[in-house]
Design an enzyme around this catalytic site. Structure first.
Site, mmCIF file in Angstrom:
data_model
loop_
_atom_site.group_PDB
_atom_site.id
_atom_site.type_symbol
_atom_site.label_atom_id
_atom_site.label_comp_id
_atom_site.label_asym_id
_atom_site.label_seq_id
_atom_site.Cartn_x
_atom_site.Cartn_y
_atom_site.Cartn_z
ATOM 1 N N ARG A 117 0.843 -1.212 0.000
ATOM 2 C CA ARG A 117 0.000 0.000 0.000
ATOM 3 C C ARG A 117 0.876 1.259 0.000
ATOM 4 O O ARG A 117 1.049 1.904 -1.030
ATOM 5 C CB ARG A 117 -0.943 -0.039 1.219
ATOM 6 C CG ARG A 117 -2.049 0.993 1.181
ATOM 7 C CD ARG A 117 -1.648 2.377 1.594
ATOM 8 N NE ARG A 117 -1.101 2.448 2.948
ATOM 9 C CZ ARG A 117 -0.559 3.562 3.449
ATOM 10 N NH1 ARG A 117 -0.506 4.669 2.732
ATOM 11 N NH2 ARG A 117 -0.041 3.566 4.672
ATOM 12 N N ASP A 118 1.484 1.593 1.123
ATOM 13 C CA ASP A 118 2.326 2.799 1.177
ATOM 14 C C ASP A 118 3.475 2.650 0.189
ATOM 15 O O ASP A 118 3.877 3.606 -0.485
ATOM 16 C CB ASP A 118 2.869 2.970 2.608
ATOM 17 C CG ASP A 118 3.170 4.410 2.965
ATOM 18 O OD1 ASP A 118 3.331 5.230 2.055
ATOM 19 O OD2 ASP A 118 3.249 4.719 4.170
ATOM 20 N N HIS A 154 5.019 4.379 12.693
ATOM 21 C CA HIS A 154 5.061 4.351 11.223
ATOM 22 C C HIS A 154 6.074 5.403 10.771
ATOM 23 O O HIS A 154 5.751 6.572 10.635
ATOM 24 C CB HIS A 154 3.647 4.657 10.715
ATOM 25 C CG HIS A 154 3.495 4.695 9.226
ATOM 26 N ND1 HIS A 154 2.978 3.654 8.488
ATOM 27 C CD2 HIS A 154 3.758 5.667 8.316
ATOM 28 C CE1 HIS A 154 2.921 3.976 7.215
ATOM 29 N NE2 HIS A 154 3.400 5.209 7.078
ATOM 30 N N HIS A 169 8.819 7.001 8.176
ATOM 31 C CA HIS A 169 9.461 7.111 6.862
ATOM 32 C C HIS A 169 10.935 7.446 7.107
ATOM 33 O O HIS A 169 11.306 7.939 8.175
ATOM 34 C CB HIS A 169 8.743 8.168 6.011
ATOM 35 C CG HIS A 169 7.418 7.667 5.495
ATOM 36 N ND1 HIS A 169 7.234 7.245 4.202
ATOM 37 C CD2 HIS A 169 6.231 7.500 6.119
ATOM 38 C CE1 HIS A 169 5.971 6.836 4.050
ATOM 39 N NE2 HIS A 169 5.340 6.978 5.200
ATOM 40 N N CYS A 224 4.179 9.389 0.169
ATOM 41 C CA CYS A 224 2.791 9.797 0.009
ATOM 42 C C CYS A 224 2.706 10.814 -1.120
ATOM 43 O O CYS A 224 3.413 11.826 -1.088
ATOM 44 C CB CYS A 224 2.266 10.408 1.313
ATOM 45 S SG CYS A 224 0.587 11.027 1.143
ATOM 46 N N ASN A 264 9.342 4.308 3.317
ATOM 47 C CA ASN A 264 9.191 3.866 4.709
ATOM 48 C C ASN A 264 10.479 3.213 5.198
ATOM 49 O O ASN A 264 11.343 2.824 4.413
ATOM 50 C CB ASN A 264 8.073 2.821 4.797
ATOM 51 C CG ASN A 264 6.708 3.410 4.562
ATOM 52 O OD1 ASN A 264 6.310 3.642 3.423
ATOM 53 N ND2 ASN A 264 5.987 3.668 5.632
HETATM 54 P P1 HMG Z 1 -13.486 14.296 -2.252
HETATM 55 O O1 HMG Z 1 -13.210 14.730 -3.660
HETATM 56 O O2 HMG Z 1 -13.692 15.350 -1.209
HETATM 57 O O3 HMG Z 1 -14.685 13.257 -2.247
HETATM 58 O O4 HMG Z 1 -12.258 13.362 -1.821
HETATM 59 P P2 HMG Z 1 -16.230 13.484 -2.037
HETATM 60 O O5 HMG Z 1 -16.622 12.912 -0.733
HETATM 61 O O6 HMG Z 1 -16.585 14.924 -2.307
HETATM 62 O O7 HMG Z 1 -16.849 12.610 -3.222
HETATM 63 C C1 HMG Z 1 -16.612 12.957 -4.591
HETATM 64 C C2 HMG Z 1 -16.824 11.739 -5.467
HETATM 65 O O8 HMG Z 1 -15.835 10.754 -5.172
HETATM 66 C C3 HMG Z 1 -18.182 11.059 -5.279
HETATM 67 O O9 HMG Z 1 -18.539 10.510 -6.547
HETATM 68 C C4 HMG Z 1 -17.886 9.912 -4.361
HETATM 69 O O10 HMG Z 1 -18.752 8.808 -4.509
HETATM 70 C C5 HMG Z 1 -16.487 9.518 -4.848
HETATM 71 P P3 HMG Z 1 -19.670 11.245 -7.456
HETATM 72 O O11 HMG Z 1 -20.898 11.274 -6.578
HETATM 73 O O12 HMG Z 1 -19.115 12.605 -7.728
HETATM 74 O O13 HMG Z 1 -19.744 10.343 -8.640
HETATM 75 N N1 HMG Z 1 -15.735 8.879 -3.772
HETATM 76 C C6 HMG Z 1 -15.146 7.682 -3.840
HETATM 77 N N2 HMG Z 1 -15.036 6.785 -4.831
HETATM 78 C C7 HMG Z 1 -14.371 5.635 -4.541
HETATM 79 N N3 HMG Z 1 -13.824 5.366 -3.347
HETATM 80 C C8 HMG Z 1 -13.903 6.244 -2.341
HETATM 81 C C9 HMG Z 1 -14.581 7.458 -2.589
HETATM 82 N N4 HMG Z 1 -14.830 8.515 -1.792
HETATM 83 C C10 HMG Z 1 -15.540 9.380 -2.527
HETATM 84 N N5 HMG Z 1 -13.379 5.950 -1.145
HETATM 85 C C11 HMG Z 1 -11.371 11.590 -0.480
HETATM 86 C C12 HMG Z 1 -12.195 12.870 -0.494
HETATM 87 C C13 HMG Z 1 -11.086 11.243 0.971
HETATM 88 C C14 HMG Z 1 -12.158 10.488 -1.156
HETATM 89 C C15 HMG Z 1 -10.054 11.844 -1.253
HETATM 90 O O14 HMG Z 1 -9.424 12.953 -0.699
HETATM 91 C C16 HMG Z 1 -9.113 10.667 -1.222
HETATM 92 O O15 HMG Z 1 -9.384 9.637 -1.811
HETATM 93 N N6 HMG Z 1 -7.935 10.822 -0.559
HETATM 94 C C17 HMG Z 1 -6.973 9.750 -0.429
HETATM 95 C C18 HMG Z 1 -5.558 10.279 -0.418
HETATM 96 C C19 HMG Z 1 -4.593 9.138 -0.170
HETATM 97 O O16 HMG Z 1 -4.895 7.983 -0.389
HETATM 98 N N7 HMG Z 1 -3.381 9.490 0.290
HETATM 99 C C20 HMG Z 1 -2.360 8.512 0.589
HETATM 100 C C21 HMG Z 1 -2.656 7.704 1.833
HETATM 101 S S1 HMG Z 1 -2.306 8.556 3.340
HETATM 102 C C22 HMG Z 1 -0.645 8.170 3.691
HETATM 103 O O17 HMG Z 1 0.020 7.635 2.851
HETATM 104 C C23 HMG Z 1 -0.096 8.440 5.064
HETATM 105 C C24 HMG Z 1 0.086 7.167 5.891
HETATM 106 O O18 HMG Z 1 0.981 6.285 5.244
HETATM 107 C C25 HMG Z 1 0.631 7.525 7.283
HETATM 108 C C26 HMG Z 1 1.857 8.430 7.255
HETATM 109 O O19 HMG Z 1 2.834 8.145 6.547
HETATM 110 O O20 HMG Z 1 1.807 9.427 7.993
HETATM 111 C C27 HMG Z 1 -1.235 6.421 6.086
HETATM 112 MG MG MG Z 2 3.146 6.440 5.276
#
Ligand code: HMG
Ligand code: MG
Length: 312
Positions: free
Chosen positions: A17-18, A210, A212, A243, A252
């Site tokens: 994933r990450d 966690h 990096h 990310c 990581n």
């Molecule tokens: P948004 O644009 O605000 O979404 O994104 P929304 O709620 O306004 O919805 C818009 C449209 O997206 C809608 O569709 C929803 O159904 C659809 P429409 O009605 O327009 O046809 N939608 C989805 N479709 C599929 N799957 C979903 C989903 N949600 C809404 N889950 C949202 C908000 C949270 C979805 C967006 O910002 C997002 O996907 N962000 C993810 C970012 C990400 O994955 N970043 C990397 C992971 S975090 C990380 O790596 C850190 C970590 O490792 C820890 C660390 O290192 O600190 C964990």
């Molecule tokens: Mg991370």
């Protein structure tokens, strides 16, 4: 070590994933499944498999359903997935997932960039997600990101991190993972933050770390966390990771680097480091660049397999 060393710890593998989410070249679903199968063969038992986020936000993981279809979700290996909201939870439930991870931000800037929400709004998005997931009997991990610094806001006050982390946990999470998204942490700060969480009632059994490895501190930080009583360590095979919404974030902590240290301390992780290093070398071949892990580099340069100095 100042505290009694544990006999065993849990390695929470985030390579699928990450590790992959930041890769610009699309990794085919079959290769992701082969990667995960090799992680299992190397002894990993908790493997974060993918993310049910919006596919436009993280195109590399748009095949989340396809990955889950290829996994045995009822066996001895746990395959938690990242889920930001109820839409993601619906997808996870349909796929038969048993555990999810929500991911909150300690800072306003990253909450906006990563979730399109303010810090306050993220709780509104996560609350029903966690409640429903728990009602379905799922484990829920909560990440709190940017615990040690943020690319837009600089250093992040410890109290702010503890406040957000505590609120995420109190939504009903079963574990809080302290995220050093940019790799800025150093051991003293790690110790202080774990202690500060402890003062709010969140002890080592509730926490994971966690790290990096942007500044080469991730292993030292893991050791500091081990000394502070932490027993769950996130790591990514070969040191893959980053990310897409956190500029400057490198990979990581490499799982091999972590396991090499654990082996040397006589702490059981269940992971065969040489086997895992061969997997990371294979994945590096697929991605077209060498692993950043020093242990992978050292092992791949040798024909026979040395053991870490000091093994009990
Ligand atoms: P948004 O644009 O605000 O979404 O994104 P929304 O709620 O306004 O919805 C818009 C449209 O997206 C809608 O569709 C929803 O159904 C659809 P429409 O009605 O327009 O046809 N939608 C989805 N479709 C599929 N799957 C979903 C989903 N949600 C809404 N889950 C949202 C908000 C949270 C979805 C967006 O910002 C997002 O996907 N962000 C993810 C970012 C990400 O994955 N970043 C990397 C992971 S975090 C990380 O790596 C850190 C970590 O490792 C820890 C660390 O290192 O600190 C964990
Ligand atoms: Mg991370």
């Amino acid at each position: 070590m100042t505290t009694t060393p544990p006999s065993a710890v849990t390695v929470y593998e985030v390579g699928a994933r990450d590790g992959l989410q930041n890769e610009s070249t699309t990794v085919p679903t079959a290769d992701k499944l082969a990667f995960i199968a090799r992680l299992v063969e190397a002894g990993l038992r908790t493997i974060e498999a993918t993310s049910f986020v919006h596919p436009r936000w993280v195109p590399q993981l748009a095949d989340a359903e396809g990955v889950l279809e290829g996994l045995d979700l009822n066996g001895s290996v746990s395959y938690p997935v990242l889920v930001p909201n109820e839409r993601g939870l619906d997808r996870a439930l349909a796929a038969g997932v048993k555990g999810i991870a929500i991911f909150g931000s300690a800072t306003e800037s990253f909450a906006q960039k990563n979730l399109n929400r303010s810090v306050a709004e993220q709780f509104d998005m996560f609350a029903p997600t966690v409640t429903r997931a728990r009602a379905h009997g799922m484990d829920v991990r909560a990440y709190v990101s940017m615990c040690f610094g943020d690319p837009w806001e600089g250093s992040v006050p410890l109290g702010q991190v503890v406040d957000v982390g505590r609120r995420l946990f109190d939504l009903g999470a079963t574990q809080l993972s302290i995220g050093d998204t940019l790799g800025l942490a150093t051991p003293g700060r790690v110790h202080d933050l774990i202690e500060a969480f402890g003062a709010t009632g969140l002890g080592p059994d509730d926490l994971a770390v966690h790290f990096h490895d942007t500044y080469g501190q991730a292993l030292a930080n893991s050791y500091a966390a081990l000394e502070a009583g932490i027993r769950t360590f996130d790591a990514s095979a070969g040191g893959l990771g980053g990310c897409p919404y956190a500029p400057g974030a490198a990979g990581n902590l490499a799982t091999e680097d972590l396991v090499w240290m654990l082996d040397g301390l006589g702490i059981h992780s269940g992971v065969d480091v040489a086997h895992l290093a061969r997997t990371s070398t294979w994945m590096a071949g697929l991605l077209g660049r060498p692993s950043t892990s020093r242990v992978v580099q050292a092992l791949s340069a040798q024909d026979d397999e040395p053991t870490p100095g000091g093994t009990a």
